[in-house]
Design a protein around this motif. Structure first.
Motif, PDB file in Angstrom:
ATOM      1  N   UNK A 155      38.749  28.727  42.361  1.00 16.69           N
ATOM      2  CA  UNK A 155      39.887  29.404  42.948  1.00 16.69           C
ATOM      3  C   UNK A 155      39.741  30.913  42.929  1.00 16.69           C
ATOM      4  N   UNK A 156      40.782  31.593  43.402  1.00 15.77           N
ATOM      5  CA  UNK A 156      40.830  33.055  43.426  1.00 15.77           C
ATOM      6  C   UNK A 156      42.239  33.495  43.047  1.00 15.77           C
ATOM      7  N   UNK A 157      42.377  34.766  42.675  1.00 19.10           N
ATOM      8  CA  UNK A 157      43.719  35.306  42.459  1.00 19.10           C
ATOM      9  C   UNK A 157      43.685  36.822  42.663  1.00 19.10           C
ATOM     10  N   UNK A 158      44.878  37.382  42.850  1.00 20.06           N
ATOM     11  CA  UNK A 158      45.037  38.822  42.932  1.00 20.06           C
ATOM     12  C   UNK A 158      44.960  39.417  44.313  1.00 20.06           C
ATOM     13  N   UNK A 159      44.686  38.587  45.330  1.00 23.35           N
ATOM     14  CA  UNK A 159      44.502  39.127  46.665  1.00 23.35           C
ATOM     15  C   UNK A 159      45.716  39.814  47.248  1.00 23.35           C
ATOM     16  N   UNK A 160      46.905  39.489  46.740  1.00 27.45           N
ATOM     17  CA  UNK A 160      48.119  40.100  47.282  1.00 27.45           C
ATOM     18  C   UNK A 160      48.455  41.434  46.645  1.00 27.45           C
ATOM     19  N   UNK A 161      47.813  41.767  45.515  1.00 32.15           N
ATOM     20  CA  UNK A 161      48.158  43.015  44.824  1.00 32.15           C
ATOM     21  C   UNK A 161      46.945  43.888  44.513  1.00 32.15           C
ATOM     22  N   UNK A 162      45.757  43.321  44.505  1.00 29.74           N
ATOM     23  CA  UNK A 162      44.563  44.091  44.172  1.00 29.74           C
ATOM     24  C   UNK A 162      44.031  44.825  45.400  1.00 29.74           C
ATOM     25  N   UNK A 163      43.482  46.016  45.180  1.00 27.65           N
ATOM     26  CA  UNK A 163      42.842  46.776  46.254  1.00 27.65           C
ATOM     27  C   UNK A 163      41.317  46.675  46.163  1.00 27.65           C
ATOM     28  N   UNK A 164      40.762  47.143  45.052  1.00 27.13           N
ATOM     29  CA  UNK A 164      39.309  47.098  44.882  1.00 27.13           C
ATOM     30  C   UNK A 164      39.001  46.757  43.424  1.00 27.13           C
ATOM     31  N   UNK A 165      39.099  45.482  43.074  1.00 28.31           N
ATOM     32  CA  UNK A 165      38.826  45.083  41.687  1.00 28.31           C
ATOM     33  C   UNK A 165      37.357  45.270  41.340  1.00 28.31           C
ATOM     34  N   UNK A 166      37.101  45.872  40.167  1.00 29.11           N
ATOM     35  CA  UNK A 166      35.722  46.161  39.790  1.00 29.11           C
ATOM     36  C   UNK A 166      35.347  45.641  38.407  1.00 29.11           C
ATOM     37  N   UNK A 167      36.313  45.199  37.616  1.00 31.56           N
ATOM     38  CA  UNK A 167      35.969  44.628  36.311  1.00 31.56           C
ATOM     39  C   UNK A 167      37.106  43.745  35.828  1.00 31.56           C
ATOM     40  N   UNK A 168      36.775  42.834  34.923  1.00 35.33           N
ATOM     41  CA  UNK A 168      37.740  41.873  34.380  1.00 35.33           C
ATOM     42  C   UNK A 168      37.532  41.765  32.871  1.00 35.33           C
ATOM     43  N   UNK A 169      38.616  41.697  32.121  1.00 35.17           N
ATOM     44  CA  UNK A 169      38.567  41.423  30.693  1.00 35.17           C
ATOM     45  C   UNK A 169      39.665  40.425  30.366  1.00 35.17           C
ATOM     46  N   UNK A 170      39.383  39.521  29.431  1.00 35.50           N
ATOM     47  CA  UNK A 170      40.344  38.490  29.031  1.00 35.50           C
ATOM     48  C   UNK A 170      40.644  38.649  27.554  1.00 35.50           C
TER      49      UNK A 170
END
Length: 354
Positions: A155-170
């Motif tokens: 799946x995917x997420x964040x397409x409605x609020x993200x502009x240019x995602x470049x990193x992820x941390x959990x």
């Protein structure tokens, strides 16, 4: 045809028996590379690097190539940025091939995620693995793409609020996404991927960013963000409250020219890639400079445009034989280099034995 092949194989075997020098040469003496330079106490040892499938998939022996054919055509890691490790596997974001390359070091296989279909990646920048789930920040899709424990699209997420995602941390039940376009960190629920908060915004004040590029989480749950164009790190509480800034633009230890990849070890030490100085600085939790390693060049342990750093507690068994007998390794360090002969570099962090 079979008889001809067997006669050829027999001739090669006979040559290896009769011709001096055809036997395996003795092992070369160790030539370990340490940082910092002597006479300072060594704290980081370069172990190895990976740049193509040839570094992962065993090469067939001469007789096998003769009988079965050539095995040329190794697949290169072209321009890596993000890297993560799960078990024996390295996951590498290749920003030129626009895939996540899977280097299965234990199974000696080389594969891909996101190469085709609905999960096709367009510009994967960084990758994070948490509890066997893999999250890929895709700057061009404007989404975080999710893969499951079998490396299949989930799946995917964040397409409605993200502009240019470049990193992820959990961390815990939260997913933190560094958005270079919005100059902010967006917070999502780990269960349903709902958008919970937006931290920061464009600027040069406390808690504001100018092109944030990378993010990590320290042992206290605080966010450590590379505020690249402001030349510093910013530490934020989980709710976004400003904690402190680390460094600033400069060319002295503890300052930065172009900070990018950032990692935090279990003791709270900060590991920061500087793409301009082409090294990795190690800082105390309060920001005091401790040492640096790497530097520009093509020799073992050097970088050409480094991008990301990852610190892994402990040293997996597959790397144990590469650690010098005189060195006690406590952690593994991965550093990507976007150009040059060594793309994914592996170091050990520790100290010399008494």
């Amino acid at each position: 045809m079979l008889r001809a092949v067997l006669r050829t194989v027999s001739a090669v075997v006979l040559c290896c028996v009769l011709i001096p020098g055809c036997t395996r040469p003795p092992a070369a003496p160790r030539s370990d590379v340490f940082f910092p330079d002597a006479p300072a106490t060594p704290r980081v040892q370069f172990l190895t690097s990976y740049s193509s499938s040839a570094d992962v998939v065993p090469e067939r022996g001469g007789l096998s190539r003769l009988v079965l054919g050539s095995d040329d055509g190794a697949e290169a890691v072209v321009k890596p940025y993000g890297v993560a490790m799960r078990g024996d596997r390295l996951y590498v974001c290749d920003t030129e091939r626009n895939v996540v390359e899977i280097l299965d070091l234990g199974g000696h296989r080389f594969g891909y995620m996101g190469a085709t279909g609905p999960d096709r990646l367009r510009k994967p920048i960084n990758v994070c693995v948490a509890d066997s789930t893999t999250y890929v920040a895709d700057a061009l899709r404007g989404e975080v793409v999710v893969f499951d424990a079998a490396d299949a699209w989930a799946g995917v997420f964040g397409g409605d609020v993200l502009e240019r995602p470049v990193d992820v941390a959990v961390h815990g039940d939260r997913i933190y996404v560094c958005d270079a376009g919005a100059c902010a960190v967006l917070v999502f629920d780990r269960t349903d991927y709902s958008h919970l908060a937006t931290l920061g915004g464009k600027g040069d004040g406390e808690g504001r960013f100018a092109m944030p590029t990378n993010i990590a989480v320290d042992p206290d749950g605080n966010l450590v963000v590379s505020d690249t164009l402001n030349g510093r790190l910013q530490v934020l509480a989980p709710d976004g409250a400003f904690v402190r800034a680390v460094g600033g633009l400069g060319d002295t230890p503890g300052s930065f020219a172009r900070p990018k990849g950032v990692a935090v070890d279990r003791e709270g030490r900060l590991f920061v890639v500087d793409a301009a100085f082409e090294n990795v600085q190690i800082l105390a939790p309060d920001g005091r400079p401790l040492m640096h390693f790497g530097g520009a060049g093509e020799q073992p342990g050097q970088f050409t445009l480094p991008a990301q750093v990852v610190v892994i507690d402990g040293v997996p068994a597959m790397f144990a034989d590469l650690v010098s007998p005189d060195f006690r390794a406590d952690a593994l360090i991965l550093v990507t280099s976007q150009y040059g002969p060594r793309k994914v570099n592996v170091f050990a962090f520790g100290e010399t034995r008494p």
